[in-house]
Each structure stands twice: as structure tokens, then as C-alpha cells.
Enzyme design. Structure first.
Site, PDB file in Angstrom:
ATOM      1  N   THR A   1       3.427  11.963  12.661  1.00  0.00           N
ATOM      2  CA  THR A   1       3.417  11.022  13.778  1.00  0.00           C
ATOM      3  C   THR A   1       2.098  11.171  14.551  1.00  0.00           C
ATOM      4  O   THR A   1       1.356  12.142  14.386  1.00  0.00           O
ATOM      5  CB  THR A   1       4.574  11.309  14.760  1.00  0.00           C
ATOM      6  OG1 THR A   1       4.373  12.619  15.308  1.00  0.00           O
ATOM      7  CG2 THR A   1       5.929  11.258  14.073  1.00  0.00           C
TER       8      THR A   1
ATOM      9  N   THR B   1      11.192  14.613   3.931  1.00  0.00           N
ATOM     10  CA  THR B   1      11.920  14.436   5.201  1.00  0.00           C
ATOM     11  C   THR B   1      13.433  14.501   4.984  1.00  0.00           C
ATOM     12  O   THR B   1      13.943  13.998   3.987  1.00  0.00           O
ATOM     13  CB  THR B   1      11.554  13.064   5.814  1.00  0.00           C
ATOM     14  OG1 THR B   1      10.130  12.981   5.916  1.00  0.00           O
ATOM     15  CG2 THR B   1      12.176  12.872   7.182  1.00  0.00           C
TER      16      THR B   1
ATOM     17  N   ARG C   1       0.833  -1.212   0.000  1.00  0.00           N
ATOM     18  CA  ARG C   1       0.000   0.000   0.000  1.00  0.00           C
ATOM     19  C   ARG C   1       0.867   1.262   0.000  1.00  0.00           C
ATOM     20  O   ARG C   1       0.540   2.258  -0.665  1.00  0.00           O
ATOM     21  CB  ARG C   1      -0.962  -0.017   1.196  1.00  0.00           C
ATOM     22  CG  ARG C   1      -2.153   0.933   1.064  1.00  0.00           C
ATOM     23  CD  ARG C   1      -1.892   2.291   1.659  1.00  0.00           C
ATOM     24  NE  ARG C   1      -1.360   2.159   2.995  1.00  0.00           N
ATOM     25  CZ  ARG C   1      -0.353   2.896   3.471  1.00  0.00           C
ATOM     26  NH1 ARG C   1       0.219   3.839   2.746  1.00  0.00           N
ATOM     27  NH2 ARG C   1       0.094   2.701   4.705  1.00  0.00           N
TER      28      ARG C   1
ATOM     29  N   SER D   1       9.314  15.957  11.629  1.00  0.00           N
ATOM     30  CA  SER D   1       7.979  16.509  11.877  1.00  0.00           C
ATOM     31  C   SER D   1       7.885  17.981  11.522  1.00  0.00           C
ATOM     32  O   SER D   1       6.788  18.508  11.334  1.00  0.00           O
ATOM     33  CB  SER D   1       7.614  16.331  13.360  1.00  0.00           C
ATOM     34  OG  SER D   1       7.640  14.967  13.704  1.00  0.00           O
TER      35      SER D   1
ATOM     36  N   PHE E   1       2.600  23.961  18.255  1.00  0.00           N
ATOM     37  CA  PHE E   1       3.803  23.735  17.448  1.00  0.00           C
ATOM     38  C   PHE E   1       4.779  24.909  17.531  1.00  0.00           C
ATOM     39  O   PHE E   1       5.969  24.741  17.395  1.00  0.00           O
ATOM     40  CB  PHE E   1       3.417  23.541  15.970  1.00  0.00           C
ATOM     41  CG  PHE E   1       2.698  22.239  15.704  1.00  0.00           C
ATOM     42  CD1 PHE E   1       3.365  21.031  15.808  1.00  0.00           C
ATOM     43  CD2 PHE E   1       1.353  22.236  15.352  1.00  0.00           C
ATOM     44  CE1 PHE E   1       2.717  19.840  15.557  1.00  0.00           C
ATOM     45  CE2 PHE E   1       0.698  21.048  15.097  1.00  0.00           C
ATOM     46  CZ  PHE E   1       1.369  19.845  15.206  1.00  0.00           C
TER      47      PHE E   1
ATOM     48  N   ILE F   1      13.065   7.829   2.372  1.00  0.00           N
ATOM     49  CA  ILE F   1      12.234   8.062   1.199  1.00  0.00           C
ATOM     50  C   ILE F   1      11.794   6.743   0.565  1.00  0.00           C
ATOM     51  O   ILE F   1      12.610   5.985   0.021  1.00  0.00           O
ATOM     52  CB  ILE F   1      12.974   8.950   0.171  1.00  0.00           C
ATOM     53  CG1 ILE F   1      13.491  10.224   0.857  1.00  0.00           C
ATOM     54  CG2 ILE F   1      12.069   9.264  -1.017  1.00  0.00           C
ATOM     55  CD1 ILE F   1      12.434  11.043   1.608  1.00  0.00           C
TER      56      ILE F   1
ATOM     57  N   PHE G   1       8.928  10.668  -3.261  1.00  0.00           N
ATOM     58  CA  PHE G   1       8.580  11.992  -2.725  1.00  0.00           C
ATOM     59  C   PHE G   1       9.572  12.336  -1.635  1.00  0.00           C
ATOM     60  O   PHE G   1       9.625  11.645  -0.603  1.00  0.00           O
ATOM     61  CB  PHE G   1       7.160  11.894  -2.162  1.00  0.00           C
ATOM     62  CG  PHE G   1       6.623  13.073  -1.404  1.00  0.00           C
ATOM     63  CD1 PHE G   1       5.933  14.083  -2.052  1.00  0.00           C
ATOM     64  CD2 PHE G   1       6.743  13.140  -0.016  1.00  0.00           C
ATOM     65  CE1 PHE G   1       5.386  15.151  -1.344  1.00  0.00           C
ATOM     66  CE2 PHE G   1       6.206  14.205   0.700  1.00  0.00           C
ATOM     67  CZ  PHE G   1       5.526  15.207   0.021  1.00  0.00           C
ATOM     68  N   GLY G   2      10.369  13.344  -1.848  1.00  0.00           N
ATOM     69  CA  GLY G   2      11.420  13.676  -0.884  1.00  0.00           C
ATOM     70  C   GLY G   2      11.100  14.929  -0.098  1.00  0.00           C
ATOM     71  O   GLY G   2      11.269  16.049  -0.593  1.00  0.00           O
TER      72      GLY G   2
ATOM     73  N   GLU H   1       4.006  10.153   7.566  1.00  0.00           N
ATOM     74  CA  GLU H   1       2.844  10.975   7.193  1.00  0.00           C
ATOM     75  C   GLU H   1       2.243  11.681   8.410  1.00  0.00           C
ATOM     76  O   GLU H   1       1.022  11.773   8.550  1.00  0.00           O
ATOM     77  CB  GLU H   1       1.770  10.112   6.532  1.00  0.00           C
ATOM     78  CG  GLU H   1       2.294   9.279   5.410  1.00  0.00           C
ATOM     79  CD  GLU H   1       2.118   9.928   4.071  1.00  0.00           C
ATOM     80  OE1 GLU H   1       1.467  10.979   4.004  1.00  0.00           O
ATOM     81  OE2 GLU H   1       2.645   9.371   3.108  1.00  0.00           O
TER      82      GLU H   1
END
Ligand SMILES: Cc1cc2nc3c(=O)[nH]c(=O)nc-3n(C[C@H](O)[C@H](O)[C@H](O)COP(=O)(O)OP(=O)(O)OC[C@H]3O[C@@H](n4cnc5c(N)ncnc54)[C@H](O)[C@@H]3O)c2cc1C
Length: 385
Positions: free
Chosen positions: A366, A132, A90, A138, A384, A164, A129-130, A364
Site C-alpha cells: 500500500t 495475501t 497489465r 501488509s 514496522f 488473488i 501468486f498466493g 503490491e
């Protein structure tokens, strides 16, 4: 195993056809081998990609450019059936459709769309998709990967990404980088000089999935490599919303596989002269697992209907990702205990799903990030910043 609330009765005939097609693909092409892939830490991406393309699940919620143009609930149901096989499968489909194809489809130039989307929908080209980085997880706003335009107009990309999915097998990377105008997305063919993507090893979770670092060492890209339609963090965050929707459905599949395995085992494993499923303590575990799974299913169906109505909000996706991943992980852990010692072997799917879900809890957004997103909506206070 009985589906207590019969939620699938609410699916349309077309959605049920998609469910059945993906379910039989997983039964034929994935389940016979997935424990070995997990044990050997391989994912046969090149072999599976065209098969998934032929099945119609790559970018299935996008329209045009060879994509199926299906509704959100159909996409969710497909994710559920894929993840009943393995979260790695998935993840491959989520990254391809929601994290690599979606930004090109939504923010790309016509040229970028024509070049990549039909091949990606067919599984002839693989995307990653890069976002992180080694020091920015986060909090991607502080990313250090940087793209600067030289006097010729070309972009020069420098930096590193980490964790990745599909990185080492990708033909194209969507890379998010700081520019003088803020964060921008770049469509980077992975054969561009200066690009490298070594695989990350020694993972104990998502072993049937390729996870990589990406390095950019003076990667020279034409001016046309930038995604023209978006500037700022809202670009990558909108992609994550698409992918998180797939996750909140997908984990239902992992949870279902664990519950089914636990129920089957409880009916046949005898201790103290009777099936362990006849003990009240075991039945209590199974009943709570079923309640959690059905509640997660209700959440997914509701959010799918909101998405199809065009009213789904990001914090509602956070709710679904948070609640459903937690439910699936709790189900997997309980199932593992029902299986006793057999719960720790790859002869059964439970420990594989349980270990995989540890990654799904983290990627995606935490659990903590989604809790704070909901906390902000509830209180109006931003934890945040
Ligand atoms: C198998 C796998 C595949 C992945 N695939 C991709 C991919 O394809 N592309 C991509 O870009 N990324 C990918 N990721 C990366 C993933 O999105 C990040 O791991 C995730 O965003 C968390 O970042 P981090 O690991 O750096 O943890 P950190 O951000 O360092 O967090 C560590 C801990 O601190 C907590 N924390 C952080 N900030 C706060 C706060 N403000 N308040 C309270 N707690 C906080 C976190 O919740 C967590 O518990 C993948 C990760 C894994 C494991």
C-alpha cells in the site's frame, strides 16, 4: 496530444518496436471491448493469454524456456502500453510474468522450469501468486497457511489466500506457506484435490480482472513441489519487487489515457460559448496533469536504466511505485472533473482507470507501506516493528 518532454526519444529502436507492437495489440484487441468487460466484470483470460504469449510479453524480462529475454525498459514500456488499455490487462501480465513465472525461473528446480515456463510464456498455462490471506495483508510474515511434510515426504497444504489475481483461471498457483523451516514457496497445480479458487465478486475496481480466494484443504503435493532455491519472506518479496517495477511503468499508461481523454474533451466541449479548454482553470489542470505524468515518466525511465545496470534497490522501487501510482491517480481524478458528468460513464476511459488505480494503490504494497519503507531509509528507524 503532445508528449512535452519527448521521453520516448530516449528509447532504442527495438524498445520503440515493442511499444508500437503492444500499442497496436491493445488498440485492436482490447480497447474496443474493455468497457464492456469492465461493466460485465469479466476478463477473457483464456482467449487473451495465447495472444499475449504470441505478442511475447509473458515473462518477457526472463531468459530461456521460451521467454523473450528482454531488458527492463522494454518490459516497462510494454506494461505502460498494456495499462493504457486497462490496469486489469497489465495485472494479468504482471502476475503471469513477475509473480508466477519469475519465482519458478529464479528459485525453481530444472524440472519445474521445464514443466511450466515454456507453456506459461506461450499463454497455454496461466499462473497466480498466493501471498495475501484474509487476516494477513501488509504483514505477510504472520501468514497462517501451513505446509507440513508427512512421513512419505509429501507436503500437506492447509489454509486460505485472498485477493488473488487470476486465481480462478489459473493452471498453477505459486503458494507461500509456513513450514518448519520458515516460509517456503510451492508450485501447486490447481487441479490438485483439495484446492479451490472461488472468484470474488462485487468489486468496483479492476472489474476486468479475475480476483479470487484460494482454499487449501489437505492439498497433498509431492516433495518436489517446493521451490528449492529460497526460504523466508525474501522469496515472495523479491517477486513483488519485479512486479512493482512493472506497476511503476504501467500506471503511466493509465495516466496518459486519462490526460489524453481530458485534453480531447476540453478542446471540443463548449460552455459559455467557447471550448472549456480555453478557460485558464482547465488549462491549469491539464498542465499540472502533464507535469505529473512527465515526472513519473522520468522516474520510470531512470529506474529502468538502474535495473538494466543491475543496481536498482528495493527502496528505489518503492519510491517509483509510491510516486507514480499517486501521480496517475491524481491525474485520473483531475481528468474526471474535466469531463464533468461524462466523466462518470464508461463511454470514456477515465472513471474505469480511476477506479482501477484504487486497487493499484493498495496491491503490491500500500501507499503507507512504501512511505514507511522510504521513512526507514531516511531515518534508519523501522516503523514496522
Ligand atoms: C484487485 C486486487 C488484486 C490483488 N492481487 C493479489 C495477488 O495476486 N496476490 C496476492 O498475494 N495479493 C493480492 N492482492 C492483495 C494486496 O496485495 C493486499 O490487499 C495488500 O497487500 C494490502 O493488504 P490488506 O488489503 O490486507 O490491507 P491491510 O494490510 O489490512 O491494510 C489496511 C490499511 O492499513 C494500513 N496499514 C497496514 N499496516 C500499516 C502500518 N504498519 N502503518 C501504517 N499503515 C498501515 C494499510 O496501508 C492500509 O491503508 C490484491 C489486492 C487487490 C485489491
Amino acid at each position: 496530444m503532445d508528449d512535452l518532454l519527448r521521453l520516448d526519444d530516449q528509447l532504442t529502436p527495438e524498445q520503440r518496436m515493442i511499444r508500437d507492437a503492444v500499442r497496436s495489440f491493445v488498440a485492436d484487441r482490447v480497447l474496443p471491448d474493455v468497457a464492456d468487460w469492465f461493466e460485465e466484470a469479466v476478463f477473457p483470460a483464456r482467449e487473451l493469454a495465447p495472444q499475449l504469449g504470441a505478442l511475447g510479453v509473458l515473462g518477457m524480462h526472463l531468459d530461456g524456456y521460451g521467454c523473450a529475454g528482454l531488458d527492463a525498459v522494454s518490459y516497462g514500456v510494454a506494461c505502460r502500453e498494456l495499462e493504457a488499455g486497462d490496469s486489469g490487462l497489465r495485472s494479468f501480465v504482471s502476475v503471469q510474468g513477475s509473480l508466477a513465472m519469475f519465482p519458478i525461473w529464479k528459485y525453481g528446480s530444472e524440472e519445474q522450469k521445464q514443466e511450466w515456463l515454456p507453456r506459461m510464456a506461450a499463454g497455454e498455462a496461466i499462473g497466480c501468486f498466493g501471498l495475501t490471506e484474509p487476516d494477513q495483508g501488509s504483514d505477510p510474515a504472520g501468514m497462517r497457511t501451513i505446509a507440513k511434510q508427512d512421513p512419505s515426504g509429501d507436503w500437506i497444504l492447509n489454509g486460505a489466500k485472498m485477493w488473488i489475481t487470476n486465481g480462478s483461471v489459473a493452471d498453477v498457483a505459486i503458494v507461500w506457506a509456513q513450514t518448519d523451516d520458515g516460509i517456503r514457496g510451492f508450485v501447486v497445480p490447481t487441479d490438485t484435490p483439495g484446492f479451490s479458487a472461488p472468484e470474488i465478486h462485487k468489486k468496483m475496481s479492476l472489474r476486468a480482472s479475475v480476483t479470487s480466494s484460494l482454499y487449501f484443504d489437505d492439498v497433498r503435493l509431492p516433495a518436489s513441489a517446493v521451490l528449492p532455491g529460497v526460504t523466508g519472506l525474501k522469496g515472495p518479496l523479491s517477486c513483488l519487487s519485479e512486479a512493482r517495477f512493472g506497476i511503476l511503468w504501467g500506471v503511466l499508461g493509465a495516466g496518459h489515457a486519462c490526460l489524453e481523454s481530458a485534453v480531447d474533451y476540453a478542446k471540443t466541449r463548449l460552455q459559455f460559448g467557447k471550448p472549456i479548454g480555453a478557460f485558464q482553470l482547465t488549462q491549469e489542470k491539464l498542465a499540472w496533469m502533464a507535469v505529473a505524468l512527465e515526472q513519473a515518466g522520468l522516474t520510470a525511465l531512470h529506474l529502468g536504466k538502474l535495473k538494466d545496470a543491475g543496481t536498482l534497490k528495493p527502496h528505489q522501487i518503492s519510491f517509483g511505485k509510491l510516486a507514480n501510482v499517486r501521480a496517475a491517480l491524481d491525474i485520473a481524478r483531475q481528468a474526471r472533473s474535466v469531463l464533468g458528468a461524462n466523466g462518470i460513464t464508461l463511454e470514456y476511459p477515465v472513471i474505469r482507470h480511476m477506479n482501477n488505480l484504487e486497487s493499484v494503490l493498495t496491491y503490491e504494497g500500500t501507499q503507507e507501506v512504501h512511505l514507511l519503507t522510504l521513512g526507514k531509509v531516511l531515518t534508519g528507524l523501522d516503523a514496522f516493528r
